[in-house]
Motif scaffolding. Structure first.
Motif, PDB file in Angstrom:
ATOM      1  N   MET A   1      76.234   3.673 -24.503  1.00 46.65           N
ATOM      2  CA  MET A   1      76.530   2.463 -24.391  1.00 46.65           C
ATOM      3  C   MET A   1      77.809   1.637 -24.797  1.00 46.65           C
ATOM      4  SD  MET A   1      72.950   0.735 -25.287  1.00 46.65           S
ATOM      5  CE  MET A   1      73.417  -1.015 -24.956  1.00 46.65           C
ATOM      6  N   SER A   2      78.554   1.084 -23.843  1.00 52.60           N
ATOM      7  CA  SER A   2      79.774   0.393 -24.187  1.00 52.60           C
ATOM      8  C   SER A   2      79.466  -1.053 -24.408  1.00 52.60           C
ATOM      9  CB  SER A   2      80.828   0.649 -23.238  1.00 52.60           C
ATOM     10  OG  SER A   2      80.749  -0.109 -22.146  1.00 52.60           O
ATOM     11  N   GLY A   3      80.508  -1.919 -24.454  1.00 54.25           N
ATOM     12  CA  GLY A   3      80.015  -3.300 -24.635  1.00 54.25           C
ATOM     13  C   GLY A   3      79.867  -4.227 -23.492  1.00 54.25           C
ATOM     14  N   ALA A   4      79.858  -3.638 -22.197  1.00 53.55           N
ATOM     15  CA  ALA A   4      79.760  -4.555 -21.025  1.00 53.55           C
ATOM     16  C   ALA A   4      78.743  -4.870 -21.139  1.00 53.55           C
ATOM     17  CB  ALA A   4      80.028  -3.706 -19.687  1.00 53.55           C
ATOM     18  N   SER A   5      78.323  -6.163 -20.064  1.00 54.37           N
ATOM     19  CA  SER A   5      76.990  -6.681 -20.038  1.00 54.37           C
ATOM     20  C   SER A   5      76.317  -5.669 -19.007  1.00 54.37           C
ATOM     21  CB  SER A   5      77.264  -7.928 -19.021  1.00 54.37           C
ATOM     22  OG  SER A   5      76.049  -8.599 -18.811  1.00 54.37           O
ATOM     23  N   GLY A   6      74.892  -5.675 -19.061  1.00 55.58           N
ATOM     24  CA  GLY A   6      74.129  -4.645 -18.448  1.00 55.58           C
ATOM     25  C   GLY A   6      73.209  -3.910 -19.143  1.00 55.58           C
ATOM     26  N   THR A   7      72.860  -4.265 -20.557  1.00 55.45           N
ATOM     27  CA  THR A   7      72.010  -3.464 -21.127  1.00 55.45           C
ATOM     28  C   THR A   7      70.692  -3.192 -20.255  1.00 55.45           C
ATOM     29  OG1 THR A   7      70.942  -5.810 -22.325  1.00 55.45           O
ATOM     30  CG2 THR A   7      72.664  -4.644 -23.365  1.00 55.45           C
ATOM     31  N   VAL A  28      75.663   3.950 -29.587  1.00 58.77           N
ATOM     32  CA  VAL A  28      75.689   2.700 -29.165  1.00 58.77           C
ATOM     33  C   VAL A  28      77.036   2.077 -29.740  1.00 58.77           C
ATOM     34  CG1 VAL A  28      74.629   0.515 -29.411  1.00 58.77           C
ATOM     35  CG2 VAL A  28      73.171   2.352 -29.093  1.00 58.77           C
ATOM     36  N   SER A  29      77.948   1.672 -29.036  1.00 56.96           N
ATOM     37  CA  SER A  29      79.282   1.118 -29.620  1.00 56.96           C
ATOM     38  C   SER A  29      78.857  -0.149 -30.464  1.00 56.96           C
ATOM     39  CB  SER A  29      80.257   0.933 -28.377  1.00 56.96           C
ATOM     40  OG  SER A  29      80.050  -0.248 -27.763  1.00 56.96           O
ATOM     41  N   ARG A  30      80.121  -0.363 -31.248  1.00 59.69           N
ATOM     42  CA  ARG A  30      80.071  -1.728 -31.864  1.00 59.69           C
ATOM     43  C   ARG A  30      79.803  -2.887 -30.972  1.00 59.69           C
ATOM     44  NH1 ARG A  30      84.989  -1.698 -36.110  1.00 59.69           N
ATOM     45  NH2 ARG A  30      83.877  -3.786 -36.524  1.00 59.69           N
ATOM     46  N   ALA A  31      80.827  -2.961 -30.222  1.00 60.36           N
ATOM     47  CA  ALA A  31      80.703  -4.054 -28.957  1.00 60.36           C
ATOM     48  C   ALA A  31      79.449  -3.941 -28.179  1.00 60.36           C
ATOM     49  CB  ALA A  31      82.071  -3.851 -28.172  1.00 60.36           C
ATOM     50  N   SER A  32      78.866  -2.945 -27.925  1.00 60.77           N
ATOM     51  CA  SER A  32      77.574  -3.124 -27.114  1.00 60.77           C
ATOM     52  C   SER A  32      76.385  -3.734 -28.185  1.00 60.77           C
ATOM     53  CB  SER A  32      77.115  -1.767 -26.502  1.00 60.77           C
ATOM     54  OG  SER A  32      76.723  -0.837 -28.064  1.00 60.77           O
ATOM     55  N   ILE A  99      77.762   7.075 -19.484  1.00 59.44           N
ATOM     56  CA  ILE A  99      78.178   5.630 -20.075  1.00 59.44           C
ATOM     57  C   ILE A  99      77.863   4.717 -19.245  1.00 59.44           C
ATOM     58  CG2 ILE A  99      80.218   4.326 -21.029  1.00 59.44           C
ATOM     59  CD1 ILE A  99      81.774   6.869 -20.946  1.00 59.44           C
ATOM     60  N   VAL A 100      76.573   3.971 -19.836  1.00 59.72           N
ATOM     61  CA  VAL A 100      76.011   2.712 -19.099  1.00 59.72           C
ATOM     62  C   VAL A 100      75.567   1.989 -20.142  1.00 59.72           C
ATOM     63  CG1 VAL A 100      74.016   2.324 -17.728  1.00 59.72           C
ATOM     64  CG2 VAL A 100      74.668   4.770 -17.513  1.00 59.72           C
ATOM     65  N   PRO A 101      76.298   0.643 -19.839  1.00 63.49           N
ATOM     66  CA  PRO A 101      77.078   0.342 -18.945  1.00 63.49           C
ATOM     67  C   PRO A 101      78.552   0.456 -19.350  1.00 63.49           C
ATOM     68  CG  PRO A 101      76.581  -1.608 -20.023  1.00 63.49           C
ATOM     69  CD  PRO A 101      75.761  -0.543 -20.481  1.00 63.49           C
ATOM     70  N   ALA A 102      79.461   0.864 -18.678  1.00 59.86           N
ATOM     71  CA  ALA A 102      80.945   1.194 -19.045  1.00 59.86           C
ATOM     72  C   ALA A 102      81.873  -0.043 -18.883  1.00 59.86           C
ATOM     73  CB  ALA A 102      81.343   2.393 -18.307  1.00 59.86           C
ATOM     74  N   SER A 103      82.279  -0.538 -19.840  1.00 58.36           N
ATOM     75  CA  SER A 103      83.305  -1.716 -19.879  1.00 58.36           C
ATOM     76  C   SER A 103      84.738  -1.149 -19.469  1.00 58.36           C
ATOM     77  CB  SER A 103      83.360  -2.200 -21.454  1.00 58.36           C
ATOM     78  OG  SER A 103      83.906  -1.475 -22.297  1.00 58.36           O
ATOM     79  N   THR A 104      85.551  -2.200 -19.004  1.00 60.64           N
ATOM     80  CA  THR A 104      87.050  -1.893 -18.560  1.00 60.64           C
ATOM     81  C   THR A 104      87.800  -1.309 -19.848  1.00 60.64           C
ATOM     82  OG1 THR A 104      87.766  -4.062 -18.963  1.00 60.64           O
ATOM     83  CG2 THR A 104      87.063  -3.590 -16.909  1.00 60.64           C
ATOM     84  N   ALA A 105      87.362  -1.546 -20.941  1.00 62.25           N
ATOM     85  CA  ALA A 105      87.962  -1.184 -22.285  1.00 62.25           C
ATOM     86  C   ALA A 105      87.869   0.231 -22.550  1.00 62.25           C
ATOM     87  CB  ALA A 105      87.695  -1.746 -23.496  1.00 62.25           C
ATOM     88  N   CYS A 106      86.257   0.571 -22.242  1.00 62.49           N
ATOM     89  CA  CYS A 106      85.752   1.982 -22.331  1.00 62.49           C
ATOM     90  C   CYS A 106      86.603   2.824 -21.403  1.00 62.49           C
ATOM     91  CB  CYS A 106      84.331   1.926 -22.505  1.00 62.49           C
ATOM     92  SG  CYS A 106      83.656   3.542 -22.447  1.00 62.49           S
ATOM     93  N   VAL A 107      86.486   2.272 -20.301  1.00 59.69           N
ATOM     94  CA  VAL A 107      87.008   3.192 -19.077  1.00 59.69           C
ATOM     95  C   VAL A 107      88.617   3.360 -19.387  1.00 59.69           C
ATOM     96  CG1 VAL A 107      87.827   2.862 -16.808  1.00 59.69           C
ATOM     97  CG2 VAL A 107      85.564   2.179 -17.152  1.00 59.69           C
ATOM     98  N   ALA A 108      89.506   2.251 -19.696  1.00 59.47           N
ATOM     99  CA  ALA A 108      90.658   2.801 -20.329  1.00 59.47           C
ATOM    100  C   ALA A 108      90.866   3.654 -21.303  1.00 59.47           C
ATOM    101  CB  ALA A 108      91.216   1.538 -20.615  1.00 59.47           C
ATOM    102  N   GLY A 109      89.967   3.568 -22.639  1.00 59.72           N
ATOM    103  CA  GLY A 109      90.028   4.471 -23.569  1.00 59.72           C
ATOM    104  C   GLY A 109      89.760   6.118 -23.195  1.00 59.72           C
ATOM    105  N   VAL A 110      88.735   6.226 -22.389  1.00 62.18           N
ATOM    106  CA  VAL A 110      88.416   7.601 -21.832  1.00 62.18           C
ATOM    107  C   VAL A 110      89.702   7.966 -20.882  1.00 62.18           C
ATOM    108  CG1 VAL A 110      86.773   8.842 -20.590  1.00 62.18           C
ATOM    109  CG2 VAL A 110      85.951   7.065 -22.214  1.00 62.18           C
ATOM    110  N   ASP A 117      86.754   5.894 -30.909  1.00 60.26           N
ATOM    111  CA  ASP A 117      85.233   5.978 -31.423  1.00 60.26           C
ATOM    112  C   ASP A 117      84.828   7.223 -30.915  1.00 60.26           C
ATOM    113  OD1 ASP A 117      84.509   5.388 -29.029  1.00 60.26           O
ATOM    114  OD2 ASP A 117      83.798   3.279 -29.679  1.00 60.26           O
ATOM    115  N   LEU A 118      83.143   7.273 -31.371  1.00 61.46           N
ATOM    116  CA  LEU A 118      82.467   8.578 -30.950  1.00 61.46           C
ATOM    117  C   LEU A 118      82.087   8.631 -29.378  1.00 61.46           C
ATOM    118  CD1 LEU A 118      80.892  11.155 -31.400  1.00 61.46           C
ATOM    119  CD2 LEU A 118      78.720   9.848 -32.158  1.00 61.46           C
ATOM    120  N   LEU A 119      81.987   7.311 -28.655  1.00 62.41           N
ATOM    121  CA  LEU A 119      81.836   7.344 -27.420  1.00 62.41           C
ATOM    122  C   LEU A 119      82.974   7.676 -26.704  1.00 62.41           C
ATOM    123  CD1 LEU A 119      79.793   5.908 -25.488  1.00 62.41           C
ATOM    124  CD2 LEU A 119      81.269   3.949 -25.304  1.00 62.41           C
ATOM    125  N   GLN A 120      84.120   7.325 -26.878  1.00 64.26           N
ATOM    126  CA  GLN A 120      85.372   8.038 -26.207  1.00 64.26           C
ATOM    127  C   GLN A 120      85.263   9.558 -26.484  1.00 64.26           C
ATOM    128  OE1 GLN A 120      88.736   5.349 -26.717  1.00 64.26           O
ATOM    129  NE2 GLN A 120      87.475   3.537 -26.242  1.00 64.26           N
TER     130      GLN A 120
END
Length: 210
Positions: A1-7, A28-32, A99-110, A117-120
């Motif tokens: 999970m990234s920090g985008a809305s959509g839990t 679970v990312s910090r932002a999420s 990756i659900v949901p994926a924020s634009t920041a997460c998309v960019a990092g990957v 972080d561990l998610l990326q």
């Protein structure tokens, strides 16, 4: 999970994975955590993650508690800051990653291979090992930079699934719309489910009776 809305999307995917008999490594990312707190009122705590996860997965997309039951015995939780965790290594066997949901920041990092972080890092490992990576991007509108990042992920072998509900399945509740997106994510990952009614080729199948 990234920090985008959509839990609710993440909750629906998790419940369906567990119902299908899959073992889940949860990051679970910090932002999420902040998004989860904002959208559900639940604080996801490392020391009490089982209780917090059960409470979260029991809620429907409308926030009503006690809507679902989920056995989380097959969930293994990893702190997003733990870069020595199992999923950080290609030798840690997995079928793939969602990756659900994926924020634009997460998309960019990957897309850029940052592994901050561990998610990326786990996503980068998934790509380099040739495993299935499904990215459920949840943002609108999408600017050119994010679109280029999504193309980069597609070219690297990932499947991009926009969190865009459809209405042909006859949705009558917010949970139906959430389950459609979750189902499309699972379709991309090759996981069987019964989250939504599939298109049969018959017009009018999604119409509500009046």
């Amino acid at each position: 999970m990234s920090g985008a809305s959509g839990t609710p999307y993440a909750a629906a995917v998790l419940r369906a994975l567990l119902a299908a008999g899959e073992s889940v490594d949860l990051v679970v990312s910090r932002a999420s955590r902040l998004t989860l707190l904002d959208e559900t009122g639940i604080s996801f705590r490392d020391g009490h993650w089982q209780d917090d996860l059960r409470e979260w997965l029991a809620r429907g997309a409308d926030g009503k508690p006690g809507t679902f039951e989920a056995d989380i015995e097959d969930v293994r939780y990893w702190n997003a800051g733990d870069l020595a965790a199992g999923p950080s290594s290609g030798s840690y066997a997995t079928k793939g990653m969602l990756i659900v949901p994926a924020s634009t920041a997460c998309v960019a990092g990957v897309a850029l291979g940052l592994s901050k972080d561990l998610l990326q890092r786990a996503a980068s490992v998934t790509l380099k090992e040739g495993r299935e990576l499904v990215v459920a991007v949840r943002e609108t509108p999408l600017n050119g930079q994010t679109l280029r990042h999504l193309v980069t992920l597609d070219e690297a072998g990932a499947t991009v699934v926009p969190a865009s509900p459809a209405f042909y399945a006859g949705a009558t509740h917010i949970q139906d719309l959430v389950d459609f997106v979750a189902g499309r994510v699972l379709d991309a990952a090759g996981v069987e489910h019964r989250l939504y009614r599939r298109w049969k080729g018959d017009l009018g199948g999604g119409a509500r009776s009046t």
